[in-house]
Design a protein around this motif. Structure first.
Motif, short mmCIF file in Angstrom:
data_model
loop_
_atom_site.label_atom_id
_atom_site.label_comp_id
_atom_site.label_asym_id
_atom_site.label_seq_id
_atom_site.Cartn_x
_atom_site.Cartn_y
_atom_site.Cartn_z
N MET A 119 -50.50 -53.90 -49.49
CA MET A 119 -49.66 -52.87 -50.07
C MET A 119 -48.58 -52.42 -49.09
SD MET A 119 -51.09 -49.76 -52.36
CE MET A 119 -51.88 -48.89 -50.99
N HIS A 120 -48.28 -53.28 -48.12
CA HIS A 120 -47.21 -52.98 -47.17
C HIS A 120 -45.87 -53.16 -47.87
CE1 HIS A 120 -50.59 -53.59 -44.52
NE2 HIS A 120 -49.88 -53.31 -43.44
N MET A 121 -45.10 -52.10 -47.99
CA MET A 121 -43.80 -52.18 -48.65
C MET A 121 -42.77 -52.83 -47.74
SD MET A 121 -43.55 -48.45 -50.52
CE MET A 121 -42.18 -48.93 -51.60
N ALA A 122 -41.86 -53.57 -48.36
CA ALA A 122 -40.71 -54.12 -47.64
C ALA A 122 -39.54 -53.15 -47.78
CB ALA A 122 -40.34 -55.48 -48.22
N ASP A 123 -38.58 -53.26 -46.86
CA ASP A 123 -37.43 -52.36 -46.90
C ASP A 123 -36.63 -52.50 -48.18
OD1 ASP A 123 -38.11 -51.40 -44.45
OD2 ASP A 123 -36.53 -52.45 -43.32
N ALA A 124 -36.65 -53.69 -48.79
CA ALA A 124 -35.83 -53.93 -49.99
C ALA A 124 -36.24 -53.06 -51.17
CB ALA A 124 -35.91 -55.40 -50.39
N LEU A 125 -37.42 -52.46 -51.11
CA LEU A 125 -37.87 -51.60 -52.21
C LEU A 125 -37.37 -50.17 -52.09
CD1 LEU A 125 -41.61 -52.73 -52.45
CD2 LEU A 125 -39.77 -53.31 -54.04
N GLY A 151 -41.61 -53.31 -43.57
CA GLY A 151 -40.30 -53.05 -42.99
C GLY A 151 -40.27 -51.82 -42.11
N LEU A 152 -39.23 -51.73 -41.26
CA LEU A 152 -39.08 -50.55 -40.41
C LEU A 152 -38.67 -49.33 -41.22
CD1 LEU A 152 -37.34 -52.03 -37.22
CD2 LEU A 152 -39.76 -51.61 -37.64
N ASP A 162 -50.41 -60.80 -51.98
CA ASP A 162 -51.21 -59.59 -52.11
C ASP A 162 -50.85 -58.85 -53.40
OD1 ASP A 162 -48.91 -58.05 -51.69
OD2 ASP A 162 -49.35 -57.69 -49.58
N GLY A 163 -51.53 -57.73 -53.65
CA GLY A 163 -51.37 -57.04 -54.92
C GLY A 163 -49.94 -56.63 -55.21
N LEU A 164 -49.22 -56.15 -54.18
CA LEU A 164 -47.83 -55.75 -54.37
C LEU A 164 -46.94 -56.96 -54.62
CD1 LEU A 164 -45.49 -53.77 -54.33
CD2 LEU A 164 -45.57 -53.81 -51.82
N GLU A 165 -47.08 -58.00 -53.80
CA GLU A 165 -46.27 -59.21 -54.00
C GLU A 165 -46.57 -59.84 -55.35
OE1 GLU A 165 -46.08 -60.61 -49.30
OE2 GLU A 165 -47.70 -61.28 -50.61
#
Length: 356
Positions: free
Chosen positions: A1-7, A103-104, A257-260
């Motif tokens: 569930m690690h979000m990427a910056d693009a979201l 993402g940072l 993963d679940g988010l991807e």
């Protein structure tokens, strides 16, 4: 569930950085009043263990998805919510800075989603009241059921947070209803597995050192110094962290993963296309420069295998025996241990008798 910056838009990302930073400051203030002698080393070794455990994605049968434990609930049960939040924030920071995992810009959101919900909602409002209501020494099956319920609620809230933060950002094309209807069920399944894994660890520690989780079974305060120093338990957890990060990580599922998985069901690929702002571009470049082992591999081997049409059967094999993964697991766990222990000792309260 690690979000990427693009979201995330810069405004939403910055807001969650502030929220997570304020929560860390609040937790730090509480830790200054916690006199448990074993707290700092236990925080460090548990941080290393959670880092390593998060490297192991488990498959969700029949979905083509995978998940990994968040660890916030387990940390809260063993350390209390304030110390647990500091540890989970440290784990996520090491992952983002050294392994480009999350993402940072999204780091504040990831700390909030994986830290606030388990540490300050699922643990104090679900787990502890139900355990207390079950009596001084609840049966193992009942305790497991309570743990699974708390883990599910934590993951559901975290998944919902991801959806809402994405929608508030408004920079992706993910529709609210479709995204929500994918995220919640898949994280329900992940929550069940995390709950069972957490219950198994708690049952083991409860048998070996019940005093370490007295706060869950009695009215003992988290600042108690009565517990004997858990040298053997710390050694066992340290060995588990090394074995998990160095060897068991080879057996991690390669499924998204679940988010991807949810994003892929909407867009056809596990990452979203979004208009990158200068903030996004700058932070991406910074992360690329400072992360020595992106995706938990040596930099030269970090290119996505799926983009290689000539990928060999050996590269697709499971388990994925990879020295880079082992090195990342051990170094990441060690880095987390050092970071958490350093923070813990900086925040360690001075006893009145030792004050200068």
């Amino acid at each position: 569930m690690h979000m990427a910056d693009a979201l995330l838009s810069p405004a939403v990302g910055a807001t969650l950085w502030v929220a997570s930073g304020a929560t860390l400051a609040w937790c730090s203030k509480h830790l200054r009043a916690d006199f448990r002698d074993h707290l700092v080393p236990l925080m460090g070794v548990l941080g290393a263990f959670i880092f390593s455990a998060q490297m192991i994605n488990f498959s969700i049968p029949g979905t083509g998805s995978s998940g990994h434990i968040g660890g916030g609930l387990l940390l809260s049960i063993l350390l209390g919510g304030h110390a647990a939040f500091v540890v989970i924030a440290s784990v996520l920071t090491v992952q983002a800075l050294f392994f480009a995992d999350g993402g940072l810009l999204a780091l504040g959101a990831n700390i909030f989603n994986l830290g606030v919900f388990p540490c300050f909602i699922a643990y104090p409002l679900i787990y502890r009241p139900l355990v207390k209501a079950a009596g001084d020494s609840p049966a193992r099956n009942r305790l497991s059921a309570i743990t699974v319920l708390a883990a599910i609620i934590s993951l559901q809230l975290g998944a919902f947070g991801v959806v809402i933060e994405t929608q508030m950002s408004g920079i992706s094309s993910l529709p609210l209803e479709t995204f929500l209807l994918l995220m919640q069920p898949i994280h329900l399944a992940i929550g069940v597995v995390e709950g069972l894994a957490t219950a198994a660890v708690i049952a083991f520690i409860r048998e070996a050192r019940p005093d370490l989780i007295d706060a869950s079974f009695s009215k003992t305060d988290h600042s108690s110094t009565a517990a004997a120093f858990p040298t053997r338990m710390i050694a066992v957890l340290a060995c588990l962290a090394v074995a998990t990060g160095g060897l068991l990580s080879w057996f991690a599922s390669s499924n998204p993963d679940g988010l991807e998985w949810s994003i892929e069901r909407v867009t056809g690929k596990p990452e979203v296309d979004a208009d990158a702002t200068p903030v996004h571009q700058t932070l991406a470049q910074v992360q690329q420069q400072i992360a020595p082992m992106p995706d938990y591999k040596f930099a030269a081997a970090a290119e996505p295998a799926a983009e290689n049409p000539g990928e060999s059967a050996a590269q697709q094999a499971w388990p994925s025996v990879d020295a880079g993964t082992s090195v990342a697991g051990v170094l990441g766990g060690l880095g987390t241990l050092i970071l958490v222990t350093g923070i813990g000792y900086l925040l360690r309260p001075r006893r009145a008798g030792n004050a200068q």
